[in-house]
Design an enzyme around this catalytic site. Structure first.
Site, short mmCIF file in Angstrom:
data_model
loop_
_atom_site.label_atom_id
_atom_site.label_comp_id
_atom_site.label_asym_id
_atom_site.label_seq_id
_atom_site.Cartn_x
_atom_site.Cartn_y
_atom_site.Cartn_z
N ASP A 63 -24.02 54.62 62.59
CA ASP A 63 -22.88 55.22 61.90
C ASP A 63 -22.90 54.66 60.48
OD1 ASP A 63 -20.46 55.92 60.80
OD2 ASP A 63 -19.22 55.09 62.42
N VAL A 64 -23.25 55.49 59.51
CA VAL A 64 -23.45 54.98 58.15
C VAL A 64 -22.15 54.53 57.50
CG1 VAL A 64 -25.57 56.28 57.74
CG2 VAL A 64 -23.34 57.29 57.10
N TYR A 156 -15.68 67.39 49.07
CA TYR A 156 -17.14 67.30 49.13
C TYR A 156 -17.72 67.05 47.74
CZ TYR A 156 -21.93 68.71 50.34
OH TYR A 156 -23.28 68.75 50.54
#
Length: 249
Positions: A63-64, A156
């Site tokens: 999980d970054v 984003y």
């Protein structure tokens, strides 16, 4: 095929599908020892498949957005292969909504994965590359929306714009240490992220690209491999648009 990554260790985050999968396959085919990192166990299936073809890969579930996970990813890579030479920080998520309709929790998740995740992977990769004193190459998967905006991609685009400037700032800090850090900036690519789009929206996205189609993951992977290779030895702090002309109009 030239083996530009022979005796080099490569981490690909988000490597189980899409652009990450295409990059993992390309790095492996060019001689790299490839660590496929992903939250999905499909990454293990990909690693097993590549190993059965004679390549040298491994899967590490990561999980970054979790700092301990990222530390484990880098440390385990070095324990297994002895070095870290290339990072492709690719893991990311999409999301569309108008700014005034964006739920704050959705905003935070997009920023967390797409910006904080890239920061953590860069942080620990750079620390390892400095320790090795042999330099290295990092490619961050940015986006056309790290360069230009579009209605509905506020969160984003904010994250991807952050990636662009993180890359440039890190370049100023580490270029003299032999660590090159660049962005690849894809247009809309035909990956699982777009698989569920209504056909009308898909056609609208195609029309935004003067080349007349969506990109292919393999086309982005080739740009990533170029930036990560010695062929790009004098390129750092750059944003390479792989966008079918999207940002030209």
């Amino acid at each position: 095929m030239a083996e530009r990554f022979r005796n080099k260790t490569v981490i690909v985050t988000g490597g189980a599908s899409g652009i990450g999968e295409a990059a993992a396959r390309l790095f492996a085919s060019e001689g790299g020892r490839v660590v496929i990192s992903d939250m999905s166990e499909k990454g293990k299936d990909l690693s097993d498949s590549l190993n059965s073809e004679g390549y040298e890969t491994t899967f590490i579930k990561t999980d970054v957005t979790n700092e301990e996970d990222v530390k484990h990813l880098v440390n385990s890579t070095v324990e297994k292969y002895g070095s870290l030479d290339v990072l492709f920080a690719n893991a990311g998520i999409g999301g569309m909504s108008l700014v005034h309709e964006t739920d704050f929790s959705a905003w935070k998740k997009i920023i967390d994965v797409n910006l904080h995740g890239v920061f953590l992977c860069n942080k620990y990769a750079i620390a390892q590359m400095l320790k090795q004193e042999t330099g290295g190459a990092i490619v961050n998967n940015d986006s056309i929306h790290g360069v230009v905006g579009k209605a509905g991609v506020g969160a984003y685009s904010a994250a991807k714009g952050g990636v662009k400037l993180l890359t440039q700032s890190a370049t100023a800090e580490y270029a003299s240490k032999g660590i090159r850090i660049n962005n690849v900036n894809p247009g809309y690519i035909d990956t699982p992220l777009l698989a569920d789009l209504p056909e009308e929206m898909r056609q609208e996205l195609i029309r935004l690209h003067p080349i007349g189609r969506l990109g292919k993951p393999e086309e982005v992977a080739k740009a990533v491999a170029f930036l990560a290779s010695d062929d790009a030895s004098f390129i750092t702090g750059a944003s390479l648009l792989v966008d079918g002309g999207y940002t030209s109009v």
